[in-house]
Motif scaffolding. Structure first.
Motif, PDB file in Angstrom:
ATOM      1  N   GLY A  14     -14.960  29.005  -6.942  1.00 29.19           N
ATOM      2  CA  GLY A  14     -14.165  30.202  -6.665  1.00 29.19           C
ATOM      3  C   GLY A  14     -13.877  31.004  -7.918  1.00 29.19           C
ATOM      4  O   GLY A  14     -13.917  32.241  -7.911  1.00 29.19           O
ATOM      5  N   TRP A  15     -13.609  30.317  -9.024  1.00 24.98           N
ATOM      6  CA  TRP A  15     -13.346  30.990 -10.288  1.00 24.98           C
ATOM      7  C   TRP A  15     -14.592  31.727 -10.787  1.00 24.98           C
ATOM      8  O   TRP A  15     -14.514  32.893 -11.209  1.00 24.98           O
ATOM      9  CB  TRP A  15     -12.873  29.969 -11.311  1.00 24.98           C
ATOM     10  CG  TRP A  15     -12.696  30.523 -12.687  1.00 24.98           C
ATOM     11  CD1 TRP A  15     -11.834  31.502 -13.083  1.00 24.98           C
ATOM     12  CD2 TRP A  15     -13.417  30.120 -13.848  1.00 24.98           C
ATOM     13  NE1 TRP A  15     -11.964  31.725 -14.433  1.00 24.98           N
ATOM     14  CE2 TRP A  15     -12.933  30.893 -14.931  1.00 24.98           C
ATOM     15  CE3 TRP A  15     -14.405  29.182 -14.079  1.00 24.98           C
ATOM     16  CZ2 TRP A  15     -13.423  30.747 -16.215  1.00 24.98           C
ATOM     17  CZ3 TRP A  15     -14.886  29.041 -15.361  1.00 24.98           C
ATOM     18  CH2 TRP A  15     -14.398  29.826 -16.414  1.00 24.98           C
ATOM     19  N   SER A  18     -15.194  34.752  -8.627  1.00 25.71           N
ATOM     20  CA  SER A  18     -14.249  35.834  -8.915  1.00 25.71           C
ATOM     21  C   SER A  18     -14.591  36.536 -10.225  1.00 25.71           C
ATOM     22  O   SER A  18     -14.340  37.730 -10.378  1.00 25.71           O
ATOM     23  CB  SER A  18     -12.816  35.308  -8.937  1.00 25.71           C
ATOM     24  OG  SER A  18     -12.608  34.458 -10.039  1.00 25.71           O
ATOM     25  N   THR A  23     -12.791  40.061  -9.777  1.00 27.79           N
ATOM     26  CA  THR A  23     -11.473  39.944  -9.148  1.00 27.79           C
ATOM     27  C   THR A  23     -10.673  38.819  -9.786  1.00 27.79           C
ATOM     28  O   THR A  23      -9.665  38.390  -9.233  1.00 27.79           O
ATOM     29  CB  THR A  23     -11.605  39.679  -7.633  1.00 27.79           C
ATOM     30  OG1 THR A  23     -12.314  38.452  -7.439  1.00 27.79           O
ATOM     31  CG2 THR A  23     -12.310  40.804  -6.926  1.00 27.79           C
ATOM     32  N   ASN A  24     -11.091  38.363 -10.957  1.00 28.75           N
ATOM     33  CA  ASN A  24     -10.467  37.213 -11.591  1.00 28.75           C
ATOM     34  C   ASN A  24      -9.018  37.483 -11.977  1.00 28.75           C
ATOM     35  O   ASN A  24      -8.183  36.603 -11.903  1.00 28.75           O
ATOM     36  CB  ASN A  24     -11.272  36.785 -12.812  1.00 28.75           C
ATOM     37  CG  ASN A  24     -10.860  35.432 -13.318  1.00 28.75           C
ATOM     38  OD1 ASN A  24     -10.422  34.579 -12.557  1.00 28.75           O
ATOM     39  ND2 ASN A  24     -11.012  35.230 -14.609  1.00 28.75           N
ATOM     40  N   GLN A  26      -6.879  39.203 -10.415  1.00 28.73           N
ATOM     41  CA  GLN A  26      -6.040  39.311  -9.221  1.00 28.73           C
ATOM     42  C   GLN A  26      -5.797  37.958  -8.570  1.00 28.73           C
ATOM     43  O   GLN A  26      -4.973  37.854  -7.681  1.00 28.73           O
ATOM     44  CB  GLN A  26      -6.710  40.227  -8.200  1.00 28.73           C
ATOM     45  CG  GLN A  26      -6.995  41.607  -8.721  1.00 28.73           C
ATOM     46  CD  GLN A  26      -7.977  42.352  -7.843  1.00 28.73           C
ATOM     47  OE1 GLN A  26      -8.471  41.820  -6.867  1.00 28.73           O
ATOM     48  NE2 GLN A  26      -8.264  43.582  -8.204  1.00 28.73           N
ATOM     49  N   GLN A  27      -6.485  36.935  -8.975  1.00 26.99           N
ATOM     50  CA  GLN A  27      -6.429  35.643  -8.310  1.00 26.99           C
ATOM     51  C   GLN A  27      -5.837  34.580  -9.216  1.00 26.99           C
ATOM     52  O   GLN A  27      -6.054  34.590 -10.416  1.00 26.99           O
ATOM     53  CB  GLN A  27      -7.839  35.199  -7.895  1.00 26.99           C
ATOM     54  CG  GLN A  27      -8.477  36.072  -6.879  1.00 26.99           C
ATOM     55  CD  GLN A  27      -9.854  35.599  -6.483  1.00 26.99           C
ATOM     56  OE1 GLN A  27     -10.534  36.312  -5.851  1.00 26.99           O
ATOM     57  NE2 GLN A  27     -10.268  34.411  -6.842  1.00 26.99           N
ATOM     58  N   LEU A  31      -5.825  30.533  -5.160  1.00 24.51           N
ATOM     59  CA  LEU A  31      -6.748  31.418  -4.441  1.00 24.51           C
ATOM     60  C   LEU A  31      -8.195  31.150  -4.842  1.00 24.51           C
ATOM     61  O   LEU A  31      -9.095  31.277  -4.009  1.00 24.51           O
ATOM     62  CB  LEU A  31      -6.381  32.881  -4.694  1.00 24.51           C
ATOM     63  CG  LEU A  31      -6.940  33.898  -3.715  1.00 24.51           C
ATOM     64  CD1 LEU A  31      -6.590  33.530  -2.278  1.00 24.51           C
ATOM     65  CD2 LEU A  31      -6.428  35.274  -4.032  1.00 24.51           C
ATOM     66  N   ASN A  32      -8.428  30.745  -6.090  1.00 27.23           N
ATOM     67  CA  ASN A  32      -9.785  30.366  -6.498  1.00 27.23           C
ATOM     68  C   ASN A  32     -10.268  29.151  -5.717  1.00 27.23           C
ATOM     69  O   ASN A  32     -11.427  29.096  -5.295  1.00 27.23           O
ATOM     70  CB  ASN A  32      -9.841  30.068  -7.993  1.00 27.23           C
ATOM     71  CG  ASN A  32      -9.883  31.318  -8.832  1.00 27.23           C
ATOM     72  OD1 ASN A  32     -10.322  32.362  -8.384  1.00 27.23           O
ATOM     73  ND2 ASN A  32      -9.418  31.200 -10.048  1.00 27.23           N
ATOM     74  N   VAL A  35     -11.013  30.339  -2.144  1.00 25.65           N
ATOM     75  CA  VAL A  35     -12.265  31.113  -2.114  1.00 25.65           C
ATOM     76  C   VAL A  35     -13.469  30.192  -2.247  1.00 25.65           C
ATOM     77  O   VAL A  35     -14.472  30.368  -1.548  1.00 25.65           O
ATOM     78  CB  VAL A  35     -12.262  32.185  -3.224  1.00 25.65           C
ATOM     79  CG1 VAL A  35     -13.648  32.756  -3.455  1.00 25.65           C
ATOM     80  CG2 VAL A  35     -11.295  33.297  -2.872  1.00 25.65           C
ATOM     81  N   LEU A  77     -15.990  37.126  -1.275  1.00 26.36           N
ATOM     82  CA  LEU A  77     -15.257  38.088  -2.085  1.00 26.36           C
ATOM     83  C   LEU A  77     -15.769  39.511  -1.874  1.00 26.36           C
ATOM     84  O   LEU A  77     -14.991  40.466  -1.912  1.00 26.36           O
ATOM     85  CB  LEU A  77     -15.327  37.709  -3.565  1.00 26.36           C
ATOM     86  CG  LEU A  77     -14.484  36.513  -3.973  1.00 26.36           C
ATOM     87  CD1 LEU A  77     -14.735  36.161  -5.427  1.00 26.36           C
ATOM     88  CD2 LEU A  77     -13.020  36.782  -3.735  1.00 26.36           C
TER      89      LEU A  77
END
Length: 89
Positions: A14-15, A18, A23-24, A26-27, A31-32, A35, A77
């Protein structure tokens, strides 16, 4: 033990997704992880038949399953950005 590995790998996927989708900032870590795991489900549903491999959700930690999970997270994403802003980044 598999559950902890699943969470860690999902967070990393997820990281990375992002960072690719920019979008890194914002998360957070939670959330990572979400995602990464939901993206793996999406990748398993959309991309597994094309690549012929499973995802990290099936306890398969091969390079192909990590790639399918990562692509699923990027697609997730992209869909979120499209719905949120009306455009893809």
């Amino acid at each position: 033990m598999n559950f902890i590995i699943w969470i860690v790998i999902g967070g990393i996927i997820g990281w990375l997704a992002s960072m690719v989708m920019k979008t890194n900032a914002q998360q957070g870590i939670f959330l990572n992880i979400v995602v990464g795991i939901v993206g793996a489900f999406l990748g398993g549903w959309l991309l597994s038949p094309l690549f012929g491999t499973s995802t990290i959700n099936s306890d398969n930690f091969s390079l192909a399953s990590l790639l399918v999970s990562f692509l699923g997270a990027v697609i997730l994403l992209g869909i979120v950005n499209l719905l949120r802003r009306g455009k893809m980044r």
